[in-house]
Scaffold this active site. Structure first.
Site, PDB file in Angstrom:
ATOM      1  N   ASP A 299       0.842  -1.206   0.000  1.00 37.41           N
ATOM      2  CA  ASP A 299       0.000   0.000   0.000  1.00 37.41           C
ATOM      3  C   ASP A 299       0.876   1.255   0.000  1.00 37.41           C
ATOM      4  OD1 ASP A 299       0.850  -0.218   2.620  1.00 37.41           O
ATOM      5  OD2 ASP A 299      -1.147  -0.199   3.519  1.00 37.41           O
ATOM      6  N   SER A 300       2.201   1.065   0.025  1.00 34.75           N
ATOM      7  CA  SER A 300       3.137   2.183  -0.156  1.00 34.75           C
ATOM      8  C   SER A 300       2.902   2.861  -1.500  1.00 34.75           C
ATOM      9  CB  SER A 300       4.585   1.684  -0.076  1.00 34.75           C
ATOM     10  OG  SER A 300       4.798   0.621  -0.992  1.00 34.75           O
TER      11      SER A 300
ATOM     12  N   ASP B 139      -1.021  -6.298  -0.105  1.00 33.24           N
ATOM     13  CA  ASP B 139      -1.180  -5.626   1.184  1.00 33.24           C
ATOM     14  C   ASP B 139      -2.659  -5.356   1.423  1.00 33.24           C
ATOM     15  OD1 ASP B 139       0.562  -4.862   3.141  1.00 33.24           O
ATOM     16  OD2 ASP B 139       1.256  -3.037   2.127  1.00 33.24           O
TER      17      ASP B 139
ATOM     18  N   LYS C 247      -1.002  -9.531   2.994  1.00 29.19           N
ATOM     19  CA  LYS C 247      -0.175  -9.088   4.125  1.00 29.19           C
ATOM     20  C   LYS C 247      -1.038  -8.237   5.049  1.00 29.19           C
ATOM     21  CE  LYS C 247       3.368  -5.978   3.753  1.00 29.19           C
ATOM     22  NZ  LYS C 247       2.913  -4.881   4.635  1.00 29.19           N
TER      23      LYS C 247
ATOM     24  N   GLU D 274      -0.888  -5.931   8.773  1.00 29.18           N
ATOM     25  CA  GLU D 274      -0.068  -5.299   9.817  1.00 29.18           C
ATOM     26  C   GLU D 274      -0.647  -5.597  11.196  1.00 29.18           C
ATOM     27  OE1 GLU D 274       0.691  -1.134   9.119  1.00 29.18           O
ATOM     28  OE2 GLU D 274       1.319  -1.490   7.046  1.00 29.18           O
TER      29      GLU D 274
ATOM     30  N   GLU E  58       9.665  -4.450  10.141  1.00 25.07           N
ATOM     31  CA  GLU E  58      10.089  -3.141   9.603  1.00 25.07           C
ATOM     32  C   GLU E  58      10.588  -2.209  10.709  1.00 25.07           C
ATOM     33  OE1 GLU E  58       7.244  -1.210   7.035  1.00 25.07           O
ATOM     34  OE2 GLU E  58       8.469   0.610   6.886  1.00 25.07           O
TER      35      GLU E  58
END
Ligand code: KIV
Length: 276
Positions: free
Chosen positions: A57-58, A96, A125, A127, A194
């Site tokens: 999602d960056s 993501d 993915k 978080e 990260e």
């Protein structure tokens, strides 16, 4: 390309299409190389080099110019994941899950099923650590392959008041190890770690049996992930300490486009060979 040439090109690059079993078996055997991609063009370039391609999602920051990743939507992520899967049919592609799409077990499963139905992504993915373990467990026990993401979690930027390196205190180190173990127990096949102090990332890597993919977490993890536009020098806003530029992309592109403009202006483009 004929089949023989294709097989030779794979042998030459040592490319082996990944699956969950191979990824898990890489632990202590092979360092994994992961790169982000957001479109078919670049995904194709990375396909037979990287072990996994992450549609991060960056993309909302580097491509959409937003200040953080939080505004990415499920529709956007599905659109970009389809582009990546179309360009890199042999790649192990991870999508993501955007902010707000896995707030509880039911929402998470509903949205992940939508991802599997609408794309060829191999995994998603998510978080979160201990706090997301029950959600990850619900997904993995319903046949969704999950990569975890702990440490500095960009989707927490507003609630944390910024991007903060993790693992600076003994308490935080212990929390991160608990997070990794909880995510592993919940059935994740790998975890991104990260922005974590390298000695702590090493301990996390040793504490679990699934591959830890580091970003800003030192050399002792089981692999590395970088955002492609960072590592190829296209993203000019800022350069985090952990990013290495393997190409001066922005400079090269500007030089090329300048050259194009000069050629247009002095009429050296197009040439006789370039016209019908
Ligand atoms: O969104 C992303 O690109 C990521 C990587 C930084 C791991 O989550």
């Amino acid at each position: 390309m004929i089949l023989g040439e294709y097989i030779m090109s794979i042998i030459k690059n040592n490319f082996e299409k990944m699956n969950i079993t191979k990824i898990k078996n890489s632990k202590n055997n092979k360092k994994l190389t992961v790169i982000t991609a957001y479109d078919a063009l670049f995904a194709k370039l990375f396909e037979e080099i990287a072990d996994m391609i992450l549609v991060g999602d960056s993309l909302n920051m580097s491509f959409a110019g937003r200040p953080d990743t939080l505004s990415a939507t499920l529709e956007q992520m599905i659109y970009h994941t389809n582009a990546v899967c179309n360009g890199a049919k042999n790649a192990f592609v991870i999508m993501d899950m955007p902010f707000g799409t896995y707030i509880n077990k039911d929402e998470a499963l509903k949205n992940c099923i939508e991802v599997y139905k609408q794309t060829n992504a191999s995994a998603v993915k998510i978080e979160g650590g201990e706090d997301k373990a029950d959600i990850i467990k619900h997904l993995t026990s319903n046949a969704v392959a999950v990569m975890g993401h702990i440490g500095l979690m960009p989707q927490y930027v507003r609630s944390e008041g910024g991007y903060k390196v993790r693992g600076k205190t003994k308490e935080d180190e212990e929390q991160l190890i608990r997070d990794a173990i909880a995510v592993e127990k919940a059935g994740a096949f790998s975890i991104v770690v990260e922005g974590v102090k390298s000695d702590v990332a090493k301990k996390i890597t040793q504490a679990v049996n699934i591959p830890i993919i580091g970003i800003g977490a030192g050399v002792d993890t089981d692999g590395q992930v970088l955002v492609w536009s960072d590592m190829l020098g296209f993203f000019e806003e800022f350069k985090p300490k952990f990013v290495r530029h393997y190409l001066d992309g922005a400079k090269l592109v500007k030089e090329a486009v300048n050259q194009y403009r000069n050629d247009v202006q002095d009429k050296s483009f197009p040439s006789k060979e370039e016209e019908y």
